[in-house]
Write a protein that holds these residues in place. Structure first.
Motif, PDB file in Angstrom:
ATOM      1  N   TYR A   1      -6.321  49.141 -15.901  1.00 41.01           N
ATOM      2  CA  TYR A   1      -5.281  49.407 -14.901  1.00 41.01           C
ATOM      3  C   TYR A   1      -4.812  50.863 -14.934  1.00 41.01           C
ATOM      4  O   TYR A   1      -4.284  51.356 -13.941  1.00 41.01           O
ATOM      5  CB  TYR A   1      -4.078  48.478 -15.121  1.00 41.01           C
TER       6      TYR A   1
ATOM      7  N   GLU B   1       5.179  52.275  -7.431  1.00 45.91           N
ATOM      8  CA  GLU B   1       5.634  51.168  -6.567  1.00 45.91           C
ATOM      9  C   GLU B   1       6.768  51.624  -5.641  1.00 45.91           C
ATOM     10  O   GLU B   1       6.951  51.064  -4.570  1.00 45.91           O
ATOM     11  CB  GLU B   1       6.124  49.984  -7.414  1.00 45.91           C
TER      12      GLU B   1
ATOM     13  N   SER C   1      -6.972  44.369  -9.283  1.00 46.45           N
ATOM     14  CA  SER C   1      -5.963  43.891  -8.332  1.00 46.45           C
ATOM     15  C   SER C   1      -4.749  44.823  -8.327  1.00 46.45           C
ATOM     16  O   SER C   1      -4.078  44.965  -7.314  1.00 46.45           O
ATOM     17  CB  SER C   1      -5.547  42.454  -8.657  1.00 46.45           C
ATOM     18  N   LEU C   2      -4.496  45.494  -9.454  1.00 47.99           N
ATOM     19  CA  LEU C   2      -3.346  46.407  -9.480  1.00 47.99           C
ATOM     20  C   LEU C   2      -3.557  47.560  -8.482  1.00 47.99           C
ATOM     21  O   LEU C   2      -2.628  47.978  -7.794  1.00 47.99           O
ATOM     22  CB  LEU C   2      -3.133  46.965 -10.890  1.00 47.99           C
TER      23      LEU C   2
ATOM     24  N   LYS D   1       0.732  35.183  -8.120  1.00 50.20           N
ATOM     25  CA  LYS D   1       0.698  36.303  -9.070  1.00 50.20           C
ATOM     26  C   LYS D   1       1.851  36.141 -10.053  1.00 50.20           C
ATOM     27  O   LYS D   1       2.876  35.522  -9.724  1.00 50.20           O
ATOM     28  CB  LYS D   1       0.769  37.618  -8.307  1.00 50.20           C
TER      29      LYS D   1
ATOM     30  N   GLN E   1      -5.389  47.337  -5.737  1.00 47.34           N
ATOM     31  CA  GLN E   1      -5.239  46.776  -4.381  1.00 47.34           C
ATOM     32  C   GLN E   1      -3.759  46.606  -4.028  1.00 47.34           C
ATOM     33  O   GLN E   1      -3.345  46.864  -2.908  1.00 47.34           O
ATOM     34  CB  GLN E   1      -5.963  45.432  -4.290  1.00 47.34           C
ATOM     35  N   ASP E   2      -2.958  46.181  -5.026  1.00 42.83           N
ATOM     36  CA  ASP E   2      -1.526  45.995  -4.776  1.00 42.83           C
ATOM     37  C   ASP E   2      -0.847  47.331  -4.485  1.00 42.83           C
ATOM     38  O   ASP E   2      -0.018  47.436  -3.578  1.00 42.83           O
ATOM     39  CB  ASP E   2      -0.854  45.309  -5.982  1.00 42.83           C
TER      40      ASP E   2
ATOM     41  N   LYS F   1       2.325  46.549  -2.422  1.00 40.23           N
ATOM     42  CA  LYS F   1       2.860  45.283  -2.936  1.00 40.23           C
ATOM     43  C   LYS F   1       3.310  45.442  -4.375  1.00 40.23           C
ATOM     44  O   LYS F   1       2.854  46.349  -5.081  1.00 40.23           O
ATOM     45  CB  LYS F   1       1.776  44.195  -2.862  1.00 40.23           C
ATOM     46  N   LYS F   2       4.165  44.529  -4.811  1.00 38.69           N
ATOM     47  CA  LYS F   2       4.584  44.528  -6.206  1.00 38.69           C
ATOM     48  C   LYS F   2       3.363  44.193  -7.077  1.00 38.69           C
ATOM     49  O   LYS F   2       2.514  43.403  -6.662  1.00 38.69           O
ATOM     50  CB  LYS F   2       5.678  43.460  -6.374  1.00 38.69           C
ATOM     51  N   THR F   3       3.291  44.795  -8.255  1.00 37.90           N
ATOM     52  CA  THR F   3       2.138  44.564  -9.126  1.00 37.90           C
ATOM     53  C   THR F   3       2.512  43.600 -10.265  1.00 37.90           C
ATOM     54  O   THR F   3       3.675  43.259 -10.446  1.00 37.90           O
ATOM     55  CB  THR F   3       1.663  45.877  -9.765  1.00 37.90           C
ATOM     56  N   GLU F   4       1.483  43.225 -11.042  1.00 35.36           N
ATOM     57  CA  GLU F   4       1.706  42.310 -12.174  1.00 35.36           C
ATOM     58  C   GLU F   4       1.957  43.058 -13.491  1.00 35.36           C
ATOM     59  O   GLU F   4       1.909  42.453 -14.554  1.00 35.36           O
ATOM     60  CB  GLU F   4       0.486  41.397 -12.347  1.00 35.36           C
TER      61      GLU F   4
END
Ligand SMILES: NC(=O)c1ccc[n+]([C@@H]2O[C@H](COP(=O)([O-])OP(=O)(O)OC[C@H]3O[C@@H](n4cnc5c(N)ncnc54)[C@H](OP(=O)(O)O)[C@@H]3O)[C@@H](O)[C@H]2O)c1
Length: 358
Positions: free
Chosen positions: A193, A324, A279-280, A79, A282-283, A288-291
């Motif tokens: 997102y 987050e 995916s954001l 990622k 799901q993170d 989890k950290k996102t993109e």
């Protein structure tokens, strides 16, 4: 020719697994970490569910990037936020390998600081694949993988890499428009997102909600298109999928009396059955950290270079970082997100009758 995959999670394991089927597991080296990596390395095969069938694919899976020293072509799929660390660890072993970067975020400067530009190939993929349990993958949506030069010097490398991927059975093609396609995908994800902030269905609870559309989607799309224009970026349509102007057109059409209702009905039918899982989301769900810093962050970076404001992209970055820091699976309500956009001082950009509840 030996092929490596660095960051063999969902996308990397899928691409690497298909290539191993065609070229043989001894010629494709997957490198990853965590429970998924440990499981596949111990078992020696991946389990892939695709189109109602389950396949066991023998692969060579390694935990140490040293193993990439044997390869001539490396598909880079960590990622975006893990890019600097993974590059730092792997660079001594990449020798003269071409790097094919398949990420949703854009951080080309990180690559060009470490790898010669004639070996940097940019890619984007329309597949959607997830790890359902360590060692197990599910292909949710098949699609094309497009490759092109990250920098003008890499045309030859991009063509050669495309031949390797296509020869390995992947639906890959070369495009000189890879930049414009990547920025289209980035822009669409940047809007989509926002629906993840409230765990909302992007289509039926996002675009089909008039307030969400007017306060969030349309102003954000205008901000992104304005930044791209100021930065000299020409977004190109994703073949077989959408474009940014197409998305803006859908938003405007949804405001029209009869045709808007009809379009809304069709979209709801389609996307309630097959929701888009970003995916954001799901993170955030997994803590989890996102993109986000390489999606909206890339637009803010371009805006700064072009002396343009990008307040809505900055707002999204702040909202994602707020989530987050909270326990996994914490989200805002949709109304809270709409309020935060309204408070950012951007007037609704679409005309039409007064807002109504949808
Ligand atoms: N999944 C999709 O359907 C899809 C579709 C289109 C585009 N993309 C894009 O493709 C990229 C990859 O997505 P993904 O879903 O495959 O992510 P992913 O499942 O998280 O895979 C990335 C893997 O790389 C590992 N990794 C991180 N740093 C590493 C390092 N230094 N050395 C070795 N392994 C390392 C990660 O481990 P940790 O989890 O421990 O960090 C993870 O297992 C993203 O940019 C994503 O936006 C994904």
């Amino acid at each position: 020719m030996k092929i490596g995959v660095l960051g063999a999670g969902a996308v990397g394991s899928f691409l690497g697994g298909l290539l191993a089927l065609r070229y043989g597991p001894e010629n494709v080296i997957l490198v990853g970490r965590g429970a998924h990596a440990e499981t596949v390395r111990t078992r020696g095969y991946l389990v892939l569910s695709a189109r109602g069938k389950v396949h066991k694919i023998p692969v060579r899976f390694e935990l140490d990037p040293r193993n990439l020293a044997e390869t001539n072509l490396v598909i880079f799929c960590v990622k975006s936020h893990a890019t600097a660390e993974a590059l730092h660890q792997a660079q001594p072993y990449l020798q003269n390998a071409t790097l094919v970067v398949i990420q949703n975020g854009i951080c080309d400067y990180l690559f060009s600081e470490r790898i010669p530009q004639d070996r940097l190939v940019a890619g984007t993929t329309a597949i959607n694949v997830a790890i359902t349990a360590p060692g197990e993958l599910a292909l949710q949506l098949d699609g094309f993988t497009m490759l092109g030069p990250m920098f003008p010097q890499a045309v030859q490398a991009a063509r050669a890499a495309t031949d390797v991927l296509a020869g390995g059975g992947l639906r890959a093609f070369f495009t000189p428009e890879i930049h414009g396609i990547r920025y289209t995908k980035l822009g669409i994800n940047a809007v989509g997102y926002v629906s993840c902030l409230s765990a909302s269905n992007f289509i039926s609870e996002g675009l089909l909600c008039r307030e969400w559309r007017r306060r969030i989607a349309i102003p954000l799309l205008q901000e992104i298109l304005g930044v791209y224009q100021a930065a000299g970026i020409q977004p190109r349509p994703i073949p077989g999928r959408s474009s940014l102007t197409g998305l803006a057109r859908v938003c405007r059409t949804l405001d029209l009396p009869v045709i808007g209702n009809f379009l809304g009905w069709g979209l709801r039918r389609l996307f309630d059955r097959r929701p888009i899982i970003f995916s954001l989301y799901q993170d955030l769900l997994a803590g989890k950290k996102t993109e986000v810093d390489y999606i909206h962050g890339e637009i803010v970076r371009l805006a700064k270079l072009a002396n343009q404001p990008a307040p809505l992209c900055e707002l999204v970055i702040n909202l994602v970082h707020e989530l987050e820091k909270k326990p996994p699976g914490t989200f805002f309500t949709r109304e809270e997100v709409i309020d935060r956009f309204s408070a950012a001082g951007v007037a609704p950009l679409s005309g039409g009758p007064a807002p109504r509840k949808e």
